[in-house]
Write an enzyme that holds these catalytic residues in place. Sequence first.
Site, mmCIF file in Angstrom:
data_model
loop_
_atom_site.group_PDB
_atom_site.id
_atom_site.type_symbol
_atom_site.label_atom_id
_atom_site.label_comp_id
_atom_site.label_asym_id
_atom_site.label_seq_id
_atom_site.Cartn_x
_atom_site.Cartn_y
_atom_site.Cartn_z
ATOM 1 C CG ASP A 227 -2.259 0.812 0.910
ATOM 2 O OD1 ASP A 227 -2.117 1.621 -0.229
ATOM 3 O OD2 ASP A 227 -3.228 0.798 1.596
HETATM 4 C C1 BGC Z 1 -5.026 3.225 0.229
HETATM 5 C C2 BGC Z 1 -5.255 2.347 -0.784
HETATM 6 C C3 BGC Z 1 -5.010 2.814 -2.412
HETATM 7 C C4 BGC Z 1 -3.760 3.629 -2.298
HETATM 8 C C5 BGC Z 1 -3.444 4.227 -3.705
HETATM 9 C C6 BGC Z 1 -3.943 4.323 -0.142
HETATM 10 O O1 BGC Z 1 -3.800 5.093 0.933
HETATM 11 O O2 BGC Z 1 -5.142 2.609 1.480
HETATM 12 O O3 BGC Z 1 -6.366 1.745 -0.823
HETATM 13 O O4 BGC Z 1 -5.269 1.929 -3.220
HETATM 14 O O5 BGC Z 1 -3.859 4.517 -1.389
HETATM 15 O O6 BGC Z 1 -4.088 5.100 -3.881
#
Ligand code: BGC
Length: 727
Positions: A270
Site C-alpha cells: 500500500d
Molecule cells: C489506500 C489504498 C489505495 C492507495 C493508492 C492508499 O492510501 O490505502 O487503498 O489503493 O492509497 O491510492
Amino acid sequence: MNTYAPHESGEAIEDKVESLLDEMTLEEKVGQLNQLNGSEHTGPAVSEVDKEAEIRAGNVGSILNVDGYEKRKHFQRLAVEESELGIPLLFGYDVVHGYRTLSPIPLGEAASWDPVAVEEMSAVAAAETSAAGIHWTFGPPVDLTRDARWGRAMETSGEDPHLGSELAAARVRGFQGDDLGADDTVLACAKHFAAYGEVKAGREYNTVDISESTLRDLHLPPFKAAVDAGVGTVMNAFTDHDRVPAGASDHLVRDILKDEWGFEGFVVSDWNSFRELIYHRVAEDEREAAQLALEAGSDMDMVGHVFVNELVELVEDGVVDEAMVDDAVRRILRAKFLLDLFDDPYRYFDDQRRDSTILADDHRETAREIARKSIVMLKNDDDVLPLTDPDTVAVVGALADSGDDVLGDWRAQGNPDDAVTVLEGIETATNAGTNVEYTKGYERSGEAPEPLREQAVEVTADADVAVVAVGETWELSGECSSRANIDLPGEQRELLEALRETDTPVVAVLTNGRPLAIPWLDENVPAILETWFLGTEAGHAIADVLFGEHNPSGKLPMSFPQTVGQVPINYNHLPTGRPAEKAEPGWGTSYIDVPNDPLYTFGHGLSYTTFEYSDLDLSAAAFEMDEQIQVSVTVENVGDTAGAEVVQLYTRDLVGSRTRPVKELTGFRRVELEPNERREVTFEIASDDLAFWTADEEVAAEPGEFEVMVGRSADDIRSSASFELLD
Ligand code: BGC
C-alpha cells in the site's frame, strides 16, 4: 472460472517472460518492482523524483494516479520508445465504485445482495477505466468490516464473509472479464491483505490483534474467493497481524497467499507501506525494510522507493537471493503480457472509444438500476411510503441539494456536475400537479442556525410530506475518516425534533458510509430510507423508491447498533459460556445499561409488499462429506405489489472443536415475485460451505449436527430444521 488465465497459451506467455527476464540487468529487474506516484496524492507526501528520467532509465514498472489521458500516453511513449528494453508501464488507479459513472459505494452495492448487478457495474467501471488508458484498478477492496467506527467501512461489503466472498468474486469477474487482453477489461486488485477491517477501536491504521481463527474464518474467505476468481494482484494492508506488518508477513503473503492458495499474480504494497515498516519498528532502516518485504513475498513497492534504492545492493551483498527478485519480476511481466501491452502498448489509448464510453447513457442506466437495488427501507410505519400524488412535498436538508455528497469517497473521476441530487430526482419524478419546496434546514457543516430551522419548519408545516436528507457528508466516511461518534452529525437531530412538532409526516433519507447509531430517528420518524452514497444516479434512484416506481429490496450488509458502546456488534458472534438468552438472569453475556440486540440487524430491509415463507424441506436428514444436501423453501408474494426478496440461508454448527458462531450466512438468493406468485428456492450445501479453522489447524468441516435456518434477515428467521454431516 479463473480469469487470470492467458488468452494465448500459458506456456507461450511464460516463454516470453523468461526470455525477457534473461535480457534484463539486475537494475532493470528492480525497476519493474518500482511504482511511482503521478500527481494526485492518496497518502502522505513522499519524496519526489524526476519521473521522466526514471522512466527512460528503466527504473519504473508502474505509475499510479497519473493526471490525465495525454500524460499517461506520454509516459507510455517514454517507457516504450526511450528506455533500453521498452517494457510498457502499468497505470494504476483507485476505481472502487466507478470511473466517471459512479455506482453506490461498495457498502451500498453490497446492500443489493445482487452479485449479477455488482458484476455488471464492475464491468462498466472497467470499460470506462480502460478507455481512459488505465490498466489496473486498486479494487475491489474485500476487507471485512467488523466495527462501524472504521471509516473504510464504506469501501467494503460489510460484516459477513459469505456475502463478502460472493461480491469479491463478482467484482473480479466484472473488472477482468474472461480475457485480460480485451480492450474493455482491467487488472483487478484485492485489498488490503489482510484483516485491516479489525483495526482496534475502529481507529484508522491502528493495531490488529486477532486470532488465527478470526483471520481464517472471517477475513480470508473474500480474498480466497478473489484469488479463485483469478484476481491478478493483491495489495498489502497497512496494518499488522500477530505483531508483523502485513507487507513483511511471510505467514500472510508467502505461506497463505502464494503457497497455500497458489496465487500467481503479484502483490503490491500500500502507499509507502514498505517504508512504514521502519515506523512500525520492525525494520531499522530502508535496507532492512526492503529485505523484509521482498522475503515475505511482496512484489511491488508503491511510492516508497525502498526496493529501487536498496535491492540491487542487497543482492550484490549476498543478503537477498536474486531468485526472489526474479520471481517478483516474472509476476509483473506476466501481468503486462496478459494485458497484451507488449503487442500494442497504446491499445488503451483510443480517442474514439474514450469519447463514446465514458459516462455513456447505458452506463448511467446500469448505475441507476444498482442504485435502486442498494436502497434499504429501514422503517415504514403506517405505509407512509410510497408517496402517492402529494400536492406539496417539502425537501429538506443541505444533503438533498448536493451532487458532491451523493458520490461518496474514492470517486475516481466522478464529477458532482454529472450527479443527480435528491432534490433533482424528486423534481424530475413528480408531475406538474405536485409542488416541490426545497429548504436547507441545516448547513453542510451540520450546524442548524435558528433562521434555517424556522424556515424548514414553516415549509414542512405547509407540506403533505417532508423528505428530509440527513446523515454524513462524503468526507465523513473513507480512508482516515474513523469516527468515535456515529450518530447523526451536527444539529441534524435538533432540526428533526423541530420538524416533528408539525403534523407533517417525515421521511428520512439517510446518506452515510457506515452503520450509524440512530435510535432516536427510529423512534420518532415514521419512514427511513438508507441510501448510502448512491453515486451518479442517486437522486433518480431515491425518487424511484419514494414514489413507488421501484419496490425496495435492499438488505443491510452490516448491523446498525443502538449505541456506539455496542460496537463491534455482529450477528455471527460466538455463543460464550453464558449465552445471554440462556443464562440465569443477571449472569448472561450482556450489558447492564443497553440491550445486546442491534437496532437493525444484518440482512434487515423492508419492502412495499409482504413475503411469506413455507415448506422448508431438506433432501436428506444426513449426508457424507463428499455429498451435498438440498434445502428448499417456498416464498410467496402475498401483497399486491411486485417485488424482490432476498432469501437468506443461515446454518449453525452445534458442536465444534472450536467455538462456532450462533449463526452464519451460508447462502442467499434474490427472487423477483409478482403479486400472488410463489416460487420454490433451492440451496445446495456441501461440506466446504460448513468449513472453518478447526483445532487441527486446517480449514475443514467437522461431522455432527447442524441447524439450518431460512429467513428475511439474521433476526427474522421464518423456518428452521436440522441435518447431520456424517464422517
Ligand atoms: C489506500 C489504498 C489505495 C492507495 C493508492 C492508499 O492510501 O490505502 O487503498 O489503493 O492509497 O491510492
